[in-house]
Design a protein around this motif. Structure first.
Motif, PDB file in Angstrom:
ATOM      1  N   LYS A 175       9.971   5.289 -35.059  1.00 21.41           N
ATOM      2  CA  LYS A 175      11.143   4.605 -34.528  1.00 21.41           C
ATOM      3  C   LYS A 175      12.040   5.652 -33.892  1.00 21.41           C
ATOM      4  O   LYS A 175      12.452   6.611 -34.554  1.00 21.41           O
ATOM      5  N   ALA A 176      12.297   5.436 -32.622  1.00 19.52           N
ATOM      6  CA  ALA A 176      13.144   6.360 -31.852  1.00 19.52           C
ATOM      7  C   ALA A 176      12.652   7.794 -31.966  1.00 19.52           C
ATOM      8  O   ALA A 176      13.414   8.756 -32.062  1.00 19.52           O
ATOM      9  N   GLY A 177      11.269   7.984 -31.944  1.00 20.74           N
ATOM     10  CA  GLY A 177      10.674   9.293 -32.007  1.00 20.74           C
ATOM     11  C   GLY A 177      10.537   9.859 -33.398  1.00 20.74           C
ATOM     12  O   GLY A 177       9.902  10.921 -33.574  1.00 20.74           O
ATOM     13  N   ASP A 178      11.083   9.200 -34.390  1.00 20.30           N
ATOM     14  CA  ASP A 178      10.956   9.681 -35.766  1.00 20.30           C
ATOM     15  C   ASP A 178       9.812   8.959 -36.452  1.00 20.30           C
ATOM     16  O   ASP A 178       9.614   7.752 -36.271  1.00 20.30           O
ATOM     17  N   VAL A 179       9.032   9.725 -37.225  1.00 21.24           N
ATOM     18  CA  VAL A 179       7.901   9.147 -37.954  1.00 21.24           C
ATOM     19  C   VAL A 179       8.425   8.500 -39.231  1.00 21.24           C
ATOM     20  O   VAL A 179       9.034   9.160 -40.086  1.00 21.24           O
ATOM     21  N   LEU A 180       8.157   7.193 -39.374  1.00 20.14           N
ATOM     22  CA  LEU A 180       8.563   6.470 -40.570  1.00 20.14           C
ATOM     23  C   LEU A 180       7.459   6.487 -41.618  1.00 20.14           C
ATOM     24  O   LEU A 180       7.728   6.540 -42.809  1.00 20.14           O
ATOM     25  N   ALA A 181       6.227   6.439 -41.139  1.00 23.74           N
ATOM     26  CA  ALA A 181       5.086   6.448 -42.066  1.00 23.74           C
ATOM     27  C   ALA A 181       3.845   6.830 -41.289  1.00 23.74           C
ATOM     28  O   ALA A 181       3.755   6.613 -40.072  1.00 23.74           O
ATOM     29  N   ARG A 182       2.865   7.392 -41.943  1.00 25.14           N
ATOM     30  CA  ARG A 182       1.605   7.750 -41.296  1.00 25.14           C
ATOM     31  C   ARG A 182       0.472   7.685 -42.315  1.00 25.14           C
ATOM     32  O   ARG A 182       0.709   7.689 -43.531  1.00 25.14           O
ATOM     33  N   SER A 183      -0.749   7.660 -41.787  1.00 24.48           N
ATOM     34  CA  SER A 183      -1.917   7.572 -42.666  1.00 24.48           C
ATOM     35  C   SER A 183      -2.180   8.906 -43.333  1.00 24.48           C
ATOM     36  O   SER A 183      -1.786   9.969 -42.830  1.00 24.48           O
ATOM     37  N   ALA A 184      -2.869   8.841 -44.480  1.00 22.21           N
ATOM     38  CA  ALA A 184      -3.210  10.071 -45.195  1.00 22.21           C
ATOM     39  C   ALA A 184      -4.184  10.929 -44.407  1.00 22.21           C
ATOM     40  O   ALA A 184      -4.262  12.144 -44.603  1.00 22.21           O
ATOM     41  N   SER A 185      -4.927  10.293 -43.483  1.00 21.36           N
ATOM     42  CA  SER A 185      -5.919  11.050 -42.704  1.00 21.36           C
ATOM     43  C   SER A 185      -5.276  12.041 -41.749  1.00 21.36           C
ATOM     44  O   SER A 185      -5.905  13.016 -41.337  1.00 21.36           O
ATOM     45  N   LEU A 186      -3.988  11.824 -41.376  1.00 24.28           N
ATOM     46  CA  LEU A 186      -3.313  12.765 -40.485  1.00 24.28           C
ATOM     47  C   LEU A 186      -2.973  14.071 -41.191  1.00 24.28           C
ATOM     48  O   LEU A 186      -2.744  15.095 -40.527  1.00 24.28           O
ATOM     49  N   ASN A 187      -2.934  14.060 -42.504  1.00 26.17           N
ATOM     50  CA  ASN A 187      -2.731  15.276 -43.280  1.00 26.17           C
ATOM     51  C   ASN A 187      -1.436  15.991 -42.871  1.00 26.17           C
ATOM     52  O   ASN A 187      -1.407  17.208 -42.689  1.00 26.17           O
ATOM     53  N   GLY A 188      -0.346  15.202 -42.684  1.00 27.48           N
ATOM     54  CA  GLY A 188       0.944  15.765 -42.343  1.00 27.48           C
ATOM     55  C   GLY A 188       1.162  16.076 -40.890  1.00 27.48           C
ATOM     56  O   GLY A 188       2.254  16.489 -40.500  1.00 27.48           O
ATOM     57  N   LYS A 189       0.151  15.915 -40.041  1.00 26.73           N
ATOM     58  CA  LYS A 189       0.284  16.212 -38.626  1.00 26.73           C
ATOM     59  C   LYS A 189       0.718  14.968 -37.866  1.00 26.73           C
ATOM     60  O   LYS A 189       0.672  13.856 -38.397  1.00 26.73           O
ATOM     61  N   GLN A 190       1.076  15.126 -36.605  1.00 25.94           N
ATOM     62  CA  GLN A 190       1.647  14.037 -35.830  1.00 25.94           C
ATOM     63  C   GLN A 190       0.835  13.810 -34.552  1.00 25.94           C
ATOM     64  O   GLN A 190       0.309  14.749 -33.953  1.00 25.94           O
ATOM     65  N   LEU A 191       0.730  12.536 -34.160  1.00 24.41           N
ATOM     66  CA  LEU A 191       0.093  12.193 -32.897  1.00 24.41           C
ATOM     67  C   LEU A 191       1.083  12.389 -31.764  1.00 24.41           C
ATOM     68  O   LEU A 191       2.252  11.987 -31.863  1.00 24.41           O
ATOM     69  N   LEU A 192       0.640  13.019 -30.686  1.00 24.36           N
ATOM     70  CA  LEU A 192       1.519  13.275 -29.546  1.00 24.36           C
ATOM     71  C   LEU A 192       1.526  12.064 -28.631  1.00 24.36           C
ATOM     72  O   LEU A 192       0.794  11.979 -27.641  1.00 24.36           O
ATOM     73  N   ILE A 193       2.359  11.099 -29.011  1.00 20.89           N
ATOM     74  CA  ILE A 193       2.414   9.832 -28.296  1.00 20.89           C
ATOM     75  C   ILE A 193       3.447   9.928 -27.187  1.00 20.89           C
ATOM     76  O   ILE A 193       4.571  10.397 -27.416  1.00 20.89           O
TER      77      ILE A 193
END
Length: 438
Positions: free
Chosen positions: A67-85
Motif C-alpha cells: 500500500k502506497a509502496g509499503d509492504v504490508l505482507a509477503r509470502s514466506a518464499s520471498l525470504n524477506g526480499k521484495q519484488l520490484l513492482i
C-alpha cells in the motif's frame, strides 16, 4: 520441418505462459479472498494459500501485499526480499500482468488493486511465478520436439530413398536394355516394364524396327542403282574398244577414261551411302581382333608367294562402334596397300584398352614408304602417288570417308619398321555394364 519446429515451440511456449497466468489468477483470487481487511493495522490472512510452494523459501512462487509502496505482507518464499513492482496509478483498480525482477530472476506477475474505503489509497495484491519454470518446461518440450522431428525427418528421407530406388528400377532396366541395343547384344528393348513406361518402350521398339527397315530399303536401292549402271557402263566400255578397232584410239581412250571415272564415283558413293546407313543402326559393333584376323588370313593366301608375312598383334575383346563389314573393308584396303609396298613383313596392331573411348589401329610395313608431301595426296579420290602402280586410287579415300562417318579418322606416318604406318582411329563401342541411376 525446421520451420514447423520453431512454430510449434512458439505455440507451446505461449500455451504454457497462458496456463501459468491462469494459475496466478486463481492464486490472486484466493489471496484477495483470504485477506482480512482492517481499517487500521496490516491486513491479515485467514489462512495460508492452498499451494505450499508459497511457503518454501526461494521456490519461485511469491505473493505480496503493498500500500502506497509499503509492504504490508509477503509470502514466506520471498525470504524477506521484495519484488520490484513498477509504480501504479492509485485510480487503477483493475488487474494487470507484467514481468518484473525478483529474488530468483524474472517473475511473471499479476497484480490487482483493491479499495477498502473511499478516498483511501488502494491495496495492491501481487502474485507471481518465476519465468524459469516456464523456460524449463519449454526447454524440455523443445528437446522432445527436436528428437521427434529428427526421427521423423530421417524416416522421411529413408522412405524417399526407398521410393526413389523402387521408382528408378524400371528406368535402370530401360537404360540397360538401351545399352544392350547399342552394343548389339539385343535388337530391341526387352524386359517387363510398368504401365507408365511401357508406351515409351513400345514406341522405341517401333522406331528401331522402322529405322532398320528404312535402312534395308536404302541399301537395296543403292545396290539396285549400282547394278543398273553396271550394264550401261559395260556397253560403253565395249563400244570404246570397238571404236579403237575402227582406228580412233584417241576417242576410245577418252571414253574409257570417263567410264573409269564414272565407275570410281559410283563405287565411292555406294560405299559412302552404305556406311552412312549402317552408322545409324543401333548395335553396330565390330571386334577388332576378329576383323584383323580375317583380313590377315585372306591376304596371307594372296601374298604368300611374294614372301610377305602378315602378323596380327591386336588384343582380343576390343570392340569398335563400326559395322563389321565396313571394318573389314577398311582394314583390307590398308593391309592390301601395305602388302603391295612391303619387302617382307606387315604388322597389324592396336593401341587401346576396353575402357578407352577410342582405339587406334596401326598397319605398318617394312617397305620404302612415302615422303611426307604424299600423305595428303593419296587420300584424294582417284589419286595415286605412283601412277605406275596398279589400282584405282579409291581405297584410301573410301577408308577415310568411312572412318570419318563413324566418328574416327585416318592418318599416315613414318613406320618404326622403316616403311609406312597407317593409323586408323575408331570410337570404342559402349560396354554392356551400366551403372544404376541411383
Amino acid at each position: 520441418m525446421i520451420a514447423a519446429g520453431f512454430v510449434l515451440s512458439g505455440v507451446f511456449k505461449r500455451h504454457v505462459t497462458n496456463q501459468v497466468y491462469l494459475e496466478i489468477y486463481e492464486h490472486l483470487d484466493e489471496l484477495v479472498h483470504l485477506t482480512d481487511f482492517k481499517l487500521t493495522g496490516a491486513p491479515q490472512l485467514k489462512r495460508g494459500l492452498s499451494d505450499v510452494r508459497y511457503d518454501i523459501p526461494m521456490s519461485g512462487y511469491y505473493w505480496e501485499i503493498t500500500k502506497a509502496g509499503d509492504v504490508l505482507a509477503r509470502s514466506a518464499s520471498l525470504n524477506g526480499k521484495q519484488l520490484l513492482i513498477p509504480a501504479n496509478d492509485a485510480a487503477d483498480l483493475g488487474t494487470r500482468t507484467s514481468a518484473v525482477v525478483g529474488p530468483s530472476g524474472t517473475v511473471l506477475i499479476a497484480e490487482r488493486a483493491v479499495s477498502i474505503s473511499p478516498g483511501a489509497r488502494p491495496i495492491r495484491f501481487v502474485v507471481g511465478t518465476d519465468q524459469r519454470h516456464v523456460d524449463d518446461v519449454v526447454s524440455r518440450f523443445r528437446g522432445i520436439l527436436s528428437w521427434s522431428l529428427a526421427v521423423f525427418g530421417l524416416s522421411m528421407i529413408l522412405g524417399a530413398a526407398l521410393l526413389i530406388l523402387y521408382a528408378m528400377k524400371p528406368l535402370d532396366a530401360l537404360r540397360t536394355a538401351l545399352a544392350n541395343v547399342r552394343t548389339g547384344a539385343a535388337k530391341k528393348l526387352e524386359g517387363t516394364y510398368p504401365l507408365e513406361v511401357r508406351p515409351l518402350v513400345d514406341d522405341l521398339n517401333a522406331l528401331l524396327v522402322s529405322t532398320s527397315e528404312l535402312i534395308k530399303r536404302a541399301r537395296t536401292q543403292a545396290g539396285n542403282l549400282a547394278h543398273g549402271l553396271k550394264t550401261p557402263l559395260a556397253v560403253l566400255v565395249d563400244e570404246a574398244y570397238r571404236i579403237d578397232e575402227q582406228g580412233l584410239p584417241q576417242s576410245s581412250a577418252t571414253i574409257l577414261s570417263q567410264c573409269r571415272k564414272m565407275q570410281t564415283q559410283i563405287d565411292y558413293q555406294i560405299a559412302r551411302a552404305r556406311a552412312v546407313a549402317l552408322r545409324s543402326v543401333p548395335g553396330t559393333v565390330a571386334e577388332v581382333h576378329k576383323a584383323a584376323e580375317e583380313v590377315a588370313r585372306a591376304l596371307d593366301r594372296l601374298y604368300r608367294e611374294s614372301g610377305i608375312e602378315i602378323s596380327n598383334d591386336v588384343s582380343k575383346g576390343l570392340l569398335v562402334s563400326c559395322d563389321p563389314q565396313d571394318l573389314n573393308e577398311m582394314l583390307a584396303n590398308i593391309v592390301d596397300n601395305a602388302c603391295k609396298h612391303a619387302n617382307s613383313h606387315v604388322r597389324i596392331s592396336c593401341d587401346g584398352r576396353p575402357s578407352d573411348k577410342s582405339f587406334s589401329l596401326c598397319v605398318e610395313d617394312d617397305g620404302k614408304g612415302l615422303p611426307p608431301e604424299a600423305f595428303e595426296v593419296v587420300f584424294e579420290i582417284g589419286e595415286r602417288w605412283d601412277s605406275r602402280e596398279a589400282g584405282s586410287g579409291l581405297g584410301l579415300s573410301i577408308v577415310r570417308d568411312l572412318a570419318e562417318l563413324y566418328g574416327g579418322n585416318i592418318k599416315l606416318q613414318k613406320s618404326g619398321m622403316g616403311g609406312l604406318g597407317v593409323v586408323l582411329t575408331l570410337p570404342a563401342a559402349l560396354q554392356v555394364d551400366v551403372a544404376p541411376l541411383t
